[in-house]
Enzyme design. Structure first.
Site, short mmCIF file in Angstrom:
data_model
loop_
_atom_site.label_atom_id
_atom_site.label_comp_id
_atom_site.label_asym_id
_atom_site.label_seq_id
_atom_site.Cartn_x
_atom_site.Cartn_y
_atom_site.Cartn_z
N THR A 115 -23.21 -12.61 2.53
CA THR A 115 -23.99 -11.77 1.62
C THR A 115 -24.51 -10.61 2.45
O THR A 115 -25.29 -10.79 3.38
CB THR A 115 -25.15 -12.54 0.99
OG1 THR A 115 -24.61 -13.62 0.22
CG2 THR A 115 -25.98 -11.65 0.09
N LYS A 165 -23.54 -10.23 -6.08
CA LYS A 165 -24.34 -11.25 -5.38
C LYS A 165 -25.82 -10.89 -5.42
O LYS A 165 -26.69 -11.77 -5.49
CB LYS A 165 -23.85 -11.40 -3.93
CG LYS A 165 -24.59 -12.48 -3.13
CD LYS A 165 -24.46 -13.87 -3.74
CE LYS A 165 -25.31 -14.91 -2.99
NZ LYS A 165 -24.79 -15.25 -1.67
#
Length: 294
Positions: free
Chosen positions: A101, A176
């Site tokens: 991420t 995300k």
């Protein structure tokens, strides 16, 4: 490139989630090369047959597909764009997939630099934590060229079950951020609900059985609330990494002129937790703060 039995996969970052993800690829029959900053954390995979490479550059030179699952955007930048990084040493026509991420802006930069070298880059962050990684049922959110996504689909399917191409480079990371924003406020609610049940003299586990299948149902309620009640605060996902994600999301939201009151509150609570020595605990440790245990 068509993925087949001879495809060599390089996996960089064999931590809480990366270890399971690389393991699934090995079980599927792929030849897997691995690199991790701490070799000891990769020993189980090495013992199972993974090939250890001493440097990122050495791994990149061997692999047809390179997957990264590292900690912070600065780690991603160094791993891809540094002097000993992937893009300077990968084969032409290789595929590079960052599953960390990270920053959408950085994802776009990596894509552009890769394209100059005839390398296919995808940003493909995941959700599902250690459980999803262990059970190969991660949600995988992918940004980049659709052709590259289609080519890598057989590999994604060994690690996840909800695999969606979201759009051009950076789109996976933006998706995300939506995921992390939803979790941030939701986790506050889950912790407050469990503490409320306890203070009201109820059996929190019975309460959880009632509310987890109704309108309040969520991954956090079903998977992390039971850990809270057992006093299990081991990391499925580190607090320090969640704070990193929330900072990325806040920066992106501010650029778009967007209000994020829930995200700001969650970030302040998690920063308080980290200041109290909980940065290496799992995100469910927010329960301890809400309950007044720390």
């Amino acid at each position: 490139m068509a993925v087949n039995a001879n495809t060599v996969i390089g996996f960089i970052g064999t931590g809480v989630m990366g270890k399971s993800m690389a393991g699934h690829l090995m079980k599927a029959g792929y030849r897997v090369h691995i690199y991790n900053r701490t070799k000891e954390k990769a020993q189980e995979l090495i013992d199972a047959g993974a090939v250890w490479n001493d440097t990122v550059a050495a791994l990149a030179a061997e692999a047809d597909v390179i997957i990264t699952m590292v900690g912070y955007p600065k780690d991603v930048e160094e791993t891809y764009l540094g002097e000993g990084g992937i893009l300077l040493h990968a084969k032409e026509d290789a595929y590079v997939i960052d599953m960390t991420t990270s920053s959408p802006i950085l994802a776009k930069r990596i894509y552009e630099e890769a394209k100059k070298r005839n390398i296919h880059a995808l940003d493909a962050p995941v959700s599902g934590g250690d459980i999803g990684a262990r059970e190969a049922r991660l949600a995988i959110m992918v940004g980049g060229d659709k052709e590259a996504f289609d080519a890598m689909q057989p590999i994604f399917e060994k690690m996840g079950t909800n695999i969606i191409h979201q759009g051009p480079a950076g789109s996976g990371q933006h998706t995300k951020m939506c995921n992390q924003i939803a979790i941030a406020s939701g986790m506050i609610g889950v912790c407050e609900a469990m503490v409320y049940a306890k203070r009201a003299g109820l059996d929190p586990e019975n309460v959880l059985r009632s509310i987890s299948t109704g309108a309040a149902g969520s991954f956090s309620l079903s998977n992390l609330a039971p850990r809270m009640l057992k006093g299990d605060f081991a990391p499925g996902f580190y607090i320090k990494h969640f704070i990193k994600d929330m900072n990325i999301a806040l920066e992106a939201a501010e650029e778009m002129g967007m209000m994020t009151p829930g995200l700001k509150l969650a970030k302040s609570l998690y920063e308080e937790l980290a200041a109290k020595g909980e940065e290496n605990s799992g995100t469910q440790a927010l329960y301890k703060l809400i309950d007044g245990q720390i």
